[in-house]
Structures are given as structure tokens and as C-alpha cells.
Design an enzyme around this catalytic site. Structure first.
Site, PDB file in Angstrom:
ATOM      1  CG  HIS A  33      -0.669 -37.730  -4.719  1.00 11.09           C
ATOM      2  ND1 HIS A  33      -1.586 -37.798  -4.496  1.00 11.09           N
ATOM      3  CD2 HIS A  33      -0.688 -35.866  -4.388  1.00 11.09           C
ATOM      4  CE1 HIS A  33      -2.584 -37.362  -4.462  1.00 11.09           C
ATOM      5  NE2 HIS A  33      -1.418 -35.812  -3.931  1.00 11.09           N
ATOM      6  CG  HIS A 272       3.326 -33.527  -3.676  1.00  9.03           C
ATOM      7  ND1 HIS A 272       1.818 -33.658  -3.367  1.00  9.03           N
ATOM      8  CD2 HIS A 272       3.664 -33.410  -2.803  1.00  9.03           C
ATOM      9  CE1 HIS A 272       1.744 -34.018  -2.293  1.00  9.03           C
ATOM     10  NE2 HIS A 272       3.134 -34.074  -1.905  1.00  9.03           N
ATOM     11  CD  GLU A 422      -4.282 -38.330  25.117  1.00 13.76           C
ATOM     12  OE1 GLU A 422      -4.380 -38.127  26.188  1.00 13.76           O
ATOM     13  OE2 GLU A 422      -3.679 -37.847  24.466  1.00 13.76           O
TER      14      GLU A 422
END
Length: 683
Positions: A33, A272, A422
Site C-alpha cells: 500500500h 491505495h 467489550e
């Protein structure tokens, strides 16, 4: 460290050095990338060259600033920075980017590359770890700093992009960071508007600055990420407000162009996650006037980047200040050193056996969640590095202990209410463990371990010592119904490599699980604990030695014809059936998915473990009926079903109906791996 800023021309060349190391490495690997490193090069130059307090010669210096690349797919950004600033990451390793056994894996991995603070790649978890790092700094500073002596005084910096912002865990942790005012956390948002699928406005139209302002963050908007002076001013502003009494964490919102410098791919998703290609690489070199061969850095640029001497100077300054601190507060200095190295205290080593004697002497039925709290009451005074918490279930998980102090925005503590977060809790715990100085643990219901799962996996991958306390571990949890009844959760946790999963059956097993989790230095542990009361089955403190082996014979008889294996609340049922059937009862308490998945690995590779495994399977084969069968695989085995009434209404079937010994053998192996061999049905 506030090094002198280079002149504009040199700063530009330093940024381009990052760009082309990333371009060349991705091109060599034909994978990676390049867009993020190219787009964030100026930001990286300003932070790493002018502000980051670090010592390339000693990546583990305790008071270094921490840096997290949350958008870990842009890993060549941090590899370029580590190489250029003087870490032990030679250019040959950059040439092996994304290759097997290199120090430059596709995503940054702690313990592989010197200077990498945490493993990132799963988006959102890097910023979550950064919150944990900053929280650890805040708590340690409150615990150890004294008037005139600030030995814990560093920042946590984090780069993150649109993907991290979209992940829900970023909401969980950044909301909590704002509430707790982790003011030395500075996050720099690479707002380039691009993800793999293209321009993000079609699926990500949030007002991100307003979101963070609502969290209680200090937000610096609309910074040009390619203007080094503007970036420098933003970081200075963030650092200045961080030390105020009401300082806040800061989000610097930088506007950048992904793939900056590429004439034909800048600002597109094409840059990207793919190599530029030879033609575009050549065009980019020409556009940026970079007339150097691949992986070649001019000597003046390399010299400007080198932070080795400035890092040693900063570290030496801290060493001198710590020496003065040690003279004034020798006990605190010794404790700080111990905590940061992860060593257990002498007091723990000398008293843990007495704790086991005390717990073994206790009487009466007790739920293992309560046995866990009792163990914490006894062990916590010996482990001052404990930092506990719960995801809004403290009264149910019983993670607090008698001497616990609740942590808050303006107060030191060793127990935190994380709220209903959580996943965020688990990822923050990883960050605290990575920082050093604390042994974090956190609780929720076992069913909700699914929310935490990826962070648990990351803890195992990073070999971090964290403890997950999962209560309400079966259908015996009460009247909450199937949404809260854990059926598949223990087996699913057991298959995570490197995670120790304990499902104890009584108080001594629970205390042993805690002791082993505290002593373990190479990975996380999970405790699956009951809501309902459990009878006392182990009566001697010496039984803890058997528990530590991971599997042992609880009750035996001569010439057994079958073996029942059980864990947790099912052990008492197995004992009842044994008395009825006159069978052997063998218990596997410590799951450790690797222990018997690979039968010669980990704990089962020990002499006693291997003996136990061989003895168990030998006994099984020895007593399989043989009449009418030509091979072992064809021999029939015992098939029985029994029912037990639970809570006056539910029938729980322990079904051992298996027709072929080969499959029965797999039942025993899979139990050690973690799969439940007992098939349960509620009718």
C-alpha cells in the site's frame, strides 16, 4: 524532543525519502500500500524528526514516546521512518518487504521489527491500543511521579485513517479516552477521502471533527497535511494543551492527497493497495525530481534523518533524572524497574503457595466467579501491577477486589469501569500490556467474548499478558435465556493459537488458573467461570500442581472400561455418573488450544503431560470390546445416555453415543483441543 526544523528544501527531500522507500519496496514486492506513506510523508517528517522522543539505539527505553500506525496497511511508512532514524532495520530488510522471515512484514508486528510498538492491520485496533498506551502513561505517572521528579512523562502519537474511523471500536475507545482525559494522546487523522472501494463520501459522510468534539477531545481542524509548518504548529498546540489541568486528548485533522507525487494516480484508490507500476514509478521520480536509484538515499538526507545521537541524549537525560529519583525514593524506583520489566515480586514468589493452602482450606459450595474474586482478594496485594475492570458488569463478573481503587478522570486507580465496550476494553488492555507497568484484566459475560474476539486474537499474536474474565459460562446462568447462554464460545476460544483458556470446576482450580495467568509471560489467558455454585472437589493445596499440568485424573478405578472427560460445571455431573457407572473420570481443566491440538507441543510436550496423554489413550484402546471386529477402527464401544434435571425444568443429556473407536479417540483429542465432547440439548 523538539529538534531544530530543517530548512524547507531539506524537509521536502526528507519527506520524499519516505515516499520513495515506500514506492521502491512495494514495487519490489509487487504488493503493498504505497498511497498512505506517500500522502503522509510530510506529517511523518514533522512528527518523527522534530517532536517524537525516542532512542533508536534503545527501542525499549521506558520514557520514550509511543507511536502507533493504526492504518497498518501503510506499513512502509513506519519501516522507512525506522530505517531513516537509525533503528536496527537495514536497507536490506526494506528490500525484503512482505517476504517470509523478513523484519518488514505486510503489516507492522511488535517483536519482529525494532521500534514497532504494537501489531496493527485490523483497522481501529491501533487507535484502541494507543488509548491503552496513553491510559497506562496517565496511571503510571499518577502512581510514581513525585514533586520535582517526573519519571513518567511521554506522549502517545497515533496515525489513523478513514478505515479506523469507520470501525466501531474507534467509537468505543475514543469516547472513553475523552471521558478519562488521556491528554497525552495525540491522534493525527489522515483525511484523504479514499478507501479500497474508492471515494468514501458514498459510505462515510460523518462529521468526524464534531464527533470527537462530542467525545470531549481537543480537535484541530483543517490542517494541510502537506504543509510542514502547519503540521508542526498543530502538534505544538496539542502538546501545549495536553499539560493543562483540564487537558484533553487531541485529534489533528489533516487533509492529504493519497499517493502524493504520483502524476496519474494521486487522489485515487488505484494507489491505495497496489504497486504503482514501472512506468508510474518513473513518472513519479521525474515529477518529484528524485534522481536516485531504487532504495538509494542521499547522504545529506540520511544524515538529516539520523536521530541516534539526539535519542541517546534524551535517554541519558532521563537516566540522570531517574538516578536522582532513585536516591530520593529508592523503593518506588525499584518497584518501577520491576514493573516495567514484567518480573513478579519477591513477595508473590514467597507467598503464592500460602494462598493456595488458604483457598484449599475453604469450605462450602461456591460459584467459580466468586472463587475468582476470592482469589483476587488474596493475590492482588502480591501483584500491585494488576489493572482490572469490567464492561459494565463488575457486580456480575466480580472483577473488583477488596483493596481495589476505582480509576477515573482525575484519580489514579487499579480498577476501571469501561462501560458497555467489550471490544474496546479488550483492545485497550492490549495497549496497557504493551506499554508495560500493568497487568490488565477485564470482565464480561462469556457470550459477549464474541465482541472481544479479534482483540483477544491480537493479544495472542503479540504474546501479551492480559487476562479475560468471562463469567456466566453455561446454560446454568439463570433466566436470561438463549441470548446469554454460552454454548459454542469455549470451543471457539480454545482454537485461538496462544490463548490459554481455563474452565475451572472449583475454588482451587480457579485460584490456580489465576496464578498461572499471572505467571505466564508469553500470552493471554481467559477464565470461563460459572454463575451457579460448584462443590469443592479438590481438597489439598498440592492438587494445584496437577491442575497446572492442564489435564489430570480426578477419580480412578481398576480396569476402567470408559473415560469421562469434563470441565467446569460438568465435572460434578461426571463424578455423579462415575459413581453410578463405576467409570474413570478424567478432567481436562486447562484448554490451551495448542496443548493437545499438537500433541507434542507446549504443555503436553513435558514428561508428565506426554505420559498422561499416552496413558489415557492406552487405557482407552486396551479396554475397547473386540468381539466380532477385525480391526481396532471397526470395534464397537460403549454407548450410554443419561439425563440430569437442571433447575427443575431442563434436561441435560450427556451423550457418549459414538459407534467407532476412531471417532471416540477423536473425542478425547478434541476435548484437549477444546471442543466439547458432551452434546447438550435443552428440551
Amino acid at each position: 524532543m523538539n529538534r531544530t526544523a530543517p530548512n524547507a528544501a531539506m524537509a521536502n527531500e526528507m519527506a520524499n525519502a519516505i515516499r520513495f522507500l515506500a514506492i521502491d519496496a512495494v514495487e519490489a514486492a509487487k504488493s503493498g500500500h504505497p498511497g498512505a506513506p506517500m500522502g503522509m510523508a510530510e506529517i511523518a517528517e514533522v512528527l518523527w524528526n522534530r517532536h517524537l522522543k525516542h532512542s533508536p539505539a534503545n527501542p525499549h527505553w521506558p520514557d520514550r514516546d509511543r507511536f502507533v500506525l493504526s492504518n497498518g496497511h501503510g506499513s512502509m511508512l513506519i519501516y522507512a521512518l525506522l530505517h531513516l532514524t537509525g533503528y536496527d532495520l537495514p536497507i536490506e530488510e526494506l528490500k525484503k518487504f512482505r517476504q517470509l522471515h523478513s523484519k518488514t512484514p505486510g503489516h507492522p508486528e511488535v517483536g519482529i521489527t525494532p521500534g514497532v510498538e504494537t501489531t496493527t492491520g485490523p483497522l481501529g485496533q491501533g487507535i484502541s491500543n494507543a488509548v491503552g498506551l496513553a491510559l497506562a502513561e496517565k496511571m503510571l505517572a499518577a502512581e510514581f511521579n513525585q514533586p520535582g521528579h517526573s519519571i513518567v512523562d511521554h506522549f502517545t502519537y497515533c496515525f489513523l485513517g478513514d478505515g479506523c474511523m469507520m470501525e466501531g471500536v474507534s467509537h468505543e475507545v475514543c469516547s472513553l479516552a475523552g471521558t478519562l482525559r488521556t491528554s497525552k494522546l495525540i491522534a493525527i487523522y489522515d483525511d484523504n477521502g479514499i478507501s479500497i472501494d474508492g471515494h468514501v463520501e458514498g459510505w462515510f459522510a460523518d462529521d468526524t471533527p464534531a464527533r470527537f468534539e462530542a467525545y470531549g477531545w481537543n480537535v484541530i481542524r483543517d490542517v494541510n497535511g502537506h504543509d510542514a509548518a502547519a503540521v508542526d504548529a498543530a502538534i505544538r498546540s496539542a502538546k501545549a494543551q495536553a499539560v493543562l489541568v483540564d487537558g484533553k486528548p487531541t485529534l489533528i485533522c489533516t487533509k492529504t492527497e493519497i499517493g502524493k507525487g504520483s502524476p496519474n494516480k494521486v487522489g485515487t484508490h488505484d494507489v491505495h493497495g497496489a504497486a504503482l507500476g514501472a512506468d508510474e514509478v518513473a513518472a513519479t521520480r521525474a515529477a518529484l525530481n528524485w534522481n536516485h536509484a531504487p532504495f538509494e538515499i542521499p547522504s545529506d538526507v540520511k544524515s538529516a534523518w539520523d536521530c541516534t545521537d539526539s535519542g541517546r541524549t534524551a535517554e541519558a537525560d532521563w537516566d540522570n533524572r531517574f538516578a536522582e529519583y532513585a536516591k530520593a525514593f529508592p523503593e518506588k524506583a525499584a518497584e518501577f524497574r520491576r514493573r516495567m520489566t514484567g518480573e513478579l515480586s519477591d513477595e508473590y514468589q514467597s507467598k503464592i503457595a500460602d494462598v493456595m493452602v488458604q483457598i484449599a482450606a475453604s469450605e462450602g459450595d461456591v460459584a467459580t466467579r466468586k472463587a475468582s474474586q476470592n482469589a483476587l482478594d488474596a493475590i492482588a496485594p502480591l501483584v500491585p501491577e494488576f489493572f482490572g475492570g469490567s464492561a459494565d458488569l463488575t457486580g456480575s463478573n466480580l472483577t473488583n477486589f477488596k483493596t481495589a481503587t476505582y480509576a477515573g478522570r482525575d484519580a489514579w486507580g487499579n480498577h476501571l469501569s469501561y462501560g458497555v465496550r467489550e471490544f474496546g476494553m479488550a483492545a485497550i488492555m492490549n495497549g496497557m500490556a504493551l506499554h508495560g507497568g500493568y497487568l490488565p484484566y477485564g470482565g464480561t459475560f462469556l457470550t459477549f467474548s464474541d465482541y472481544s474476539r479479534n482483540a483477544i486474537r491480537m493479544a495472542a499474536l503479540m504474546k501479551q499478558r492480559v487476562v479475560h474474565v468471562f463469567t456466566h459460562d453455561s446454560i446454568g446462568l439463570g433466566e436470561d435465556g438463549p441470548t446469554h447462554q454460552s454454548i459454542e464460545h469455549v470451543p471457539s476460544l480454545r482454537i485461538i493459537p496462544g490463548l490459554d483458556v481455563w474452565r475451572p470446576c472449583d475454588a482451587l482450580e480457579t485460584a490456580t488458573a489465576w496464578a498461572h495467568s499471572v505467571e505466564r509471560q508469553d500470552g493471554p489467558s481467559a477464565l470461563a467461570l460459572s454463575r451457579q455454585g460448584m462443590p469443592k472437589l479438590l481438597k489439598e493445596a498440592s492438587d494445584a500442581d496437577k491442575v497446572r499440568k492442564g489435564g489430570y485424573i480426578l477419580s480412578d478405578m481398576l480396569n476402567p472400561q470408559a473415560v469421562i472427560m469434563a470441565t467446569g460445571s460438568e465435572v460434578q455431573l461426571a463424578m455423579q455418573r462415575k459413581r453410578h457407572w463405576r467409570l474413570r473420570v478424567s478432567q481436562h481443566v486447562l484448554c490451551q488450544c495448542r496443548v493437545l491440538t499438537c500433541l507434542i507441543d507446549n504443555r503436553m510436550n513435558t514428561k508428565s503431560g506426554s505420559f498422561h496423554r499416552i496413558y489415557l489413550l492406552w487405557q482407552l484402546r486396551r479396554h475397547i470390546p473386540t468381539s466380532g471386529a477385525n480391526t481396532w477402527e471397526e470395534r464397537a464401544v460403549l454407548s450410554v445416555s443419561t439425563a440430569l434435571v437442571i433447575q427443575h425444568r431442563l434436561l441435560f443429556f450427556m451423550n457418549f453415543s459414538v459407534l467407532q473407536p476412531k471417532r471416540l479417540l477423536m473425542l478425547f483429542v478434541s476435548e484437549f483441543r477444546g471442543s466439547n465432547h458432551v452434546q447438550s440439548n435443552v428440551i
